[in-house]
Design an enzyme around this catalytic site. Sequence first.
Site: not given
Ligand code: NDP
Length: 477
Positions: A171, A224-225, A229, A246, A280, A327, A379
């Site tokens: 996804k 992701g966030s 996480g 991550e 990130c 954002q 962040e």
């Molecule tokens: P999000 O956590 O909002 O989204 C990440 C993914 O999780 C998306 O595909 C999102 O879907 C999905 N998601 C959202 N809600 C749920 C849920 N309830 N259950 C399962 N999946 C869900 O993060 P962002 O996309 O906004 O990314 C930015 C963040 O990612 C920043 O905080 C950044 O630091 C971090 N990041 C970390 C990295 C690392 O390696 N440490 C690398 C890159 C980014 P959708 O958005 O489609 O709704």
Amino acid sequence: MTIYQNLIAGEWVGSDATKNINPSDTNEVVGLYADGTVEDTKNAIAAAKAAFPAWSRSGIWERHVILKKAGDEIMARKDEVGALLAREEGKTLPEAIGETIRASQIFEFFAGEALRLAGEIIPSVRPNIGVEITRDPLGVIGIITPWNFPIAIPAWKIAPALCYGNTIVFKPAELVPGCSWAIVDILHRAGLPKGVLNLVMGKGSVVGQAMLDSADVAGITFTGSTGTGRRVAAASIEHNRKFQLEMGGKNPMVVLDDADLNVAVEAAANSGFFSTGQRCTASSRLIVTEGIHDTFVASLTEKLKTLVVDNALKSGTHIGPVVDERQLKTDTDYIEIGKQEGAKLAFGGELITRETPGFYLQPTLFTEATNQMRISREEIFGPVVSVIRVKDYEEALATANDTPFGLSAGIATTSLKHATHFKRNSEAGMVMVNLPTAGVDFHVPFGGRKGSSYGPREQGKYAAEFYTTVKTAYTLA
Ligand code: NDP
């Protein structure tokens, strides 16, 4: 307009779609991409589960050939796929092509790893018994990715998952489905058997949540966030499932009095502002000792004046737009918070209008910040950087480590003593000396500590730790 559909059990399905909008030109619809449902997700998980027994026993040559073919096609189409990436995410075209090349290299690396799968044979402490240690794939892997690296992050999760014999439900972030669709299409045509790789685009709260809720998903790899996480972690513990997270960062870059000024300024500008600060591993805390502080701030400010913020596809653009309106609001809210907290706005902070309507923000530099301010602790994930003045190396190191995160950390210095001490004592998963905090290799481990990461490292040989489970077998001779 064509609807790019989901791939479930080897078939392209789905008719409801969401618009993929170009952040450099909000009048442009990049494409229509399927909006997956809970039902779609359940079907994809069932397909991946059904495909697992055969794929987990597939030959290593078959895996090698498919991964290699995918890597080759991505490389051959780097300009086209890179342009798609720049259009959907807003990274500049050179950055987007570079990320596409990276995705190709990752597939090449794991194509090679497929041929190097190995175990160990060890003598038992008991007579006439042999011990074999092997790695088995986990089963169905759920892959959930963020918007900021639309092709590299999917590549560094999909390639090892397939290499080690797992099947996948993938996804991507709803904001950037285009590159994910392209990569899945390439792998599908490269000859993956039906159901081995399933793509379900759609909302995290629908598709992602349905993956978290399924007892048939054996492992989830998430980037992701921090908030999402935590949900992944809680749901995975409930199902006794392996997971890897991550998440965010608040990466420090230390600049010492003895730094080469040009090296320090180039590294700081790259770390803080390239890719619109949406990495990130971006550095948003510049921790500068007092002897070089004023010269460094003056040089960095001069550098920022030369950076062109504009349409990601335009030649000469150094910084593309912020990814979307939400954002952008986060970034501007933090700029207001920084001012209210008493930091000095040294450069930028304003929205910019360009020929095409987009989410353009000036690179923004705060000085006189403290490490306790919210702009230094939380962040932001945009082109907003704070300079924190410190007395000496010891205070710089303590300030760098005083954060809930621990992904990447950098130091600019010509002192071998301080560089060595920093590498040993930084509480980050990745440490950079005289280099930007962002920008990593694909064949070595990637990941952080503290609030930034959980579980085994990603990439390189270390990826096997997550995508396999170890088996120890004893045989009487
Ligand atoms: P999000 O956590 O909002 O989204 C990440 C993914 O999780 C998306 O595909 C999102 O879907 C999905 N998601 C959202 N809600 C749920 C849920 N309830 N259950 C399962 N999946 C869900 O993060 P962002 O996309 O906004 O990314 C930015 C963040 O990612 C920043 O905080 C950044 O630091 C971090 N990041 C970390 C990295 C690392 O390696 N440490 C690398 C890159 C980014 P959708 O958005 O489609 O709704």
